[in-house]
Motif scaffolding. Structure first.
Motif, mmCIF file in Angstrom:
data_model
loop_
_atom_site.group_PDB
_atom_site.id
_atom_site.type_symbol
_atom_site.label_atom_id
_atom_site.label_comp_id
_atom_site.label_asym_id
_atom_site.label_seq_id
_atom_site.Cartn_x
_atom_site.Cartn_y
_atom_site.Cartn_z
ATOM 1 N N LEU A 159 0.837 -1.188 0.000
ATOM 2 C CA LEU A 159 0.000 0.000 0.000
ATOM 3 C C LEU A 159 0.874 1.241 0.000
ATOM 4 N N VAL A 160 0.577 2.148 -0.900
ATOM 5 C CA VAL A 160 1.331 3.385 -0.998
ATOM 6 C C VAL A 160 0.371 4.518 -1.324
ATOM 7 N N GLN A 161 0.664 5.687 -0.822
ATOM 8 C CA GLN A 161 -0.171 6.842 -1.101
ATOM 9 C C GLN A 161 0.089 7.378 -2.498
ATOM 10 N N ALA A 162 -0.921 8.004 -3.058
ATOM 11 C CA ALA A 162 -0.769 8.614 -4.366
ATOM 12 C C ALA A 162 0.387 9.603 -4.354
ATOM 13 N N GLY A 163 1.170 9.561 -5.401
ATOM 14 C CA GLY A 163 2.347 10.402 -5.488
ATOM 15 C C GLY A 163 3.596 9.769 -4.935
ATOM 16 N N GLY A 164 3.445 8.655 -4.271
ATOM 17 C CA GLY A 164 4.576 7.984 -3.682
ATOM 18 C C GLY A 164 5.316 7.109 -4.667
ATOM 19 N N SER A 165 6.290 6.410 -4.144
ATOM 20 C CA SER A 165 7.139 5.563 -4.958
ATOM 21 C C SER A 165 7.161 4.155 -4.400
ATOM 22 N N LEU A 166 7.462 3.236 -5.274
ATOM 23 C CA LEU A 166 7.535 1.842 -4.888
ATOM 24 C C LEU A 166 8.528 1.151 -5.798
ATOM 25 N N ARG A 167 9.256 0.230 -5.240
ATOM 26 C CA ARG A 167 10.239 -0.530 -6.001
ATOM 27 C C ARG A 167 9.908 -2.006 -5.911
ATOM 28 N N LEU A 168 9.630 -2.584 -7.035
ATOM 29 C CA LEU A 168 9.331 -3.996 -7.110
ATOM 30 C C LEU A 168 10.569 -4.761 -7.547
ATOM 31 N N SER A 169 10.704 -5.946 -7.012
ATOM 32 C CA SER A 169 11.821 -6.805 -7.360
ATOM 33 C C SER A 169 11.298 -8.142 -7.854
ATOM 34 N N CYS A 170 12.069 -8.741 -8.703
ATOM 35 C CA CYS A 170 11.757 -10.073 -9.196
ATOM 36 C C CYS A 170 13.023 -10.896 -9.122
ATOM 37 N N ALA A 171 12.975 -11.956 -8.355
ATOM 38 C CA ALA A 171 14.113 -12.839 -8.198
ATOM 39 C C ALA A 171 13.891 -14.101 -9.009
ATOM 40 N N ALA A 172 14.866 -14.435 -9.804
ATOM 41 C CA ALA A 172 14.790 -15.619 -10.647
ATOM 42 C C ALA A 172 15.722 -16.689 -10.117
ATOM 43 N N SER A 173 15.262 -17.902 -10.121
ATOM 44 C CA SER A 173 16.080 -19.032 -9.723
ATOM 45 C C SER A 173 15.847 -20.171 -10.697
ATOM 46 N N GLY A 174 16.722 -21.147 -10.625
ATOM 47 C CA GLY A 174 16.633 -22.245 -11.559
ATOM 48 C C GLY A 174 17.271 -21.877 -12.888
ATOM 49 N N ARG A 175 16.887 -22.574 -13.885
ATOM 50 C CA ARG A 175 17.478 -22.374 -15.200
ATOM 51 C C ARG A 175 16.944 -21.115 -15.861
ATOM 52 N N THR A 176 17.852 -20.281 -16.268
ATOM 53 C CA THR A 176 17.499 -19.085 -17.017
ATOM 54 C C THR A 176 18.207 -19.110 -18.361
ATOM 55 N N PHE A 177 17.824 -18.213 -19.208
ATOM 56 C CA PHE A 177 18.346 -18.180 -20.561
ATOM 57 C C PHE A 177 19.169 -16.923 -20.764
ATOM 58 N N SER A 178 20.318 -17.096 -21.371
ATOM 59 C CA SER A 178 21.266 -15.997 -21.494
ATOM 60 C C SER A 178 20.756 -14.874 -22.373
ATOM 61 N N ARG A 179 19.895 -15.183 -23.302
ATOM 62 C CA ARG A 179 19.361 -14.180 -24.221
ATOM 63 C C ARG A 179 17.931 -13.778 -23.873
ATOM 64 N N ASN A 180 17.591 -13.939 -22.621
ATOM 65 C CA ASN A 180 16.221 -13.648 -22.236
ATOM 66 C C ASN A 180 15.956 -12.152 -22.151
ATOM 67 N N ALA A 181 14.685 -11.834 -22.208
ATOM 68 C CA ALA A 181 14.213 -10.501 -21.900
ATOM 69 C C ALA A 181 13.250 -10.605 -20.726
ATOM 70 N N TRP A 182 13.196 -9.571 -19.960
ATOM 71 C CA TRP A 182 12.286 -9.520 -18.823
ATOM 72 C C TRP A 182 11.191 -8.505 -19.086
ATOM 73 N N GLY A 183 9.998 -8.881 -18.719
ATOM 74 C CA GLY A 183 8.874 -7.985 -18.862
ATOM 75 C C GLY A 183 8.150 -7.794 -17.545
ATOM 76 N N TRP A 184 7.507 -6.665 -17.425
ATOM 77 C CA TRP A 184 6.610 -6.385 -16.311
ATOM 78 C C TRP A 184 5.220 -6.117 -16.868
ATOM 79 N N PHE A 185 4.257 -6.739 -16.252
ATOM 80 C CA PHE A 185 2.861 -6.561 -16.615
ATOM 81 C C PHE A 185 2.057 -6.282 -15.359
ATOM 82 N N ARG A 186 0.904 -5.720 -15.548
ATOM 83 C CA ARG A 186 0.006 -5.521 -14.424
ATOM 84 C C ARG A 186 -1.408 -5.886 -14.839
ATOM 85 N N GLN A 187 -2.199 -6.232 -13.851
ATOM 86 C CA GLN A 187 -3.551 -6.663 -14.134
ATOM 87 C C GLN A 187 -4.485 -6.226 -13.015
ATOM 88 N N ALA A 188 -5.538 -5.550 -13.404
ATOM 89 C CA ALA A 188 -6.580 -5.146 -12.487
ATOM 90 C C ALA A 188 -7.759 -6.104 -12.624
#
Length: 125
Positions: A11-40
């Motif tokens: 929860l954050v107030q309007a005008g505020g800031s937030l930092r999201l993190s995504c930690a990956a484990s297991g097998r990853t791909f060297s040529r991967n791209a990362w995306g962020w999506f949101r859903q209401a």
């Protein structure tokens, strides 16, 4: 098997800031791209931004308006979404996703290969 875990939502107030993190484990791909999506509730998953495998290319959704920044730390298998000037909106779940073979940046959720479970962001007024 790639595991993605988002964190940093809350929860954050309007005008505020937030930092999201995504930690990956297991097998990853060297040529991967990362995306962020949101859903209401009741809406389709919306593209927020993406970053190329080497961080050299970034793409953002039109609604971002220079308020969000994606970064990645390949050594730590981490990807971040820094959000500023947050606006009061419906509760949205933010997801990180991996496109395992990305020669470009994809805007459509269906083409990403792995997804985290999401972290909820609520902006209050």
């Amino acid at each position: 098997q790639v595991q993605l875990v988002e964190s940093g939502g809350g929860l954050v107030q309007a005008g505020g800031s937030l930092r999201l993190s995504c930690a990956a484990s297991g097998r990853t791909f060297s040529r991967n791209a990362w995306g962020w999506f949101r859903q209401a509730p009741g809406k389709e998953r919306e593209f927020v931004g993406a970053i190329s495998w080497n961080g050299g290319r970034q793409l953002y959704g039109d609604f971002v308006k220079d308020r969000f920044t994606i970064s990645r730390d390949n050594a730590k298998n981490m990807v971040y979404l820094e959000m500023k000037s947050l606006k009061a909106e419906n509760k949205e779940v933010y997801y990180c996703a991996e496109d395992e073979t990305a020669y470009g940046l994809r805007l459509t959720a269906n083409y990403y290969d792995y997804w985290g479970q999401g972290t909820q962001v609520t902006v209050s007024t």
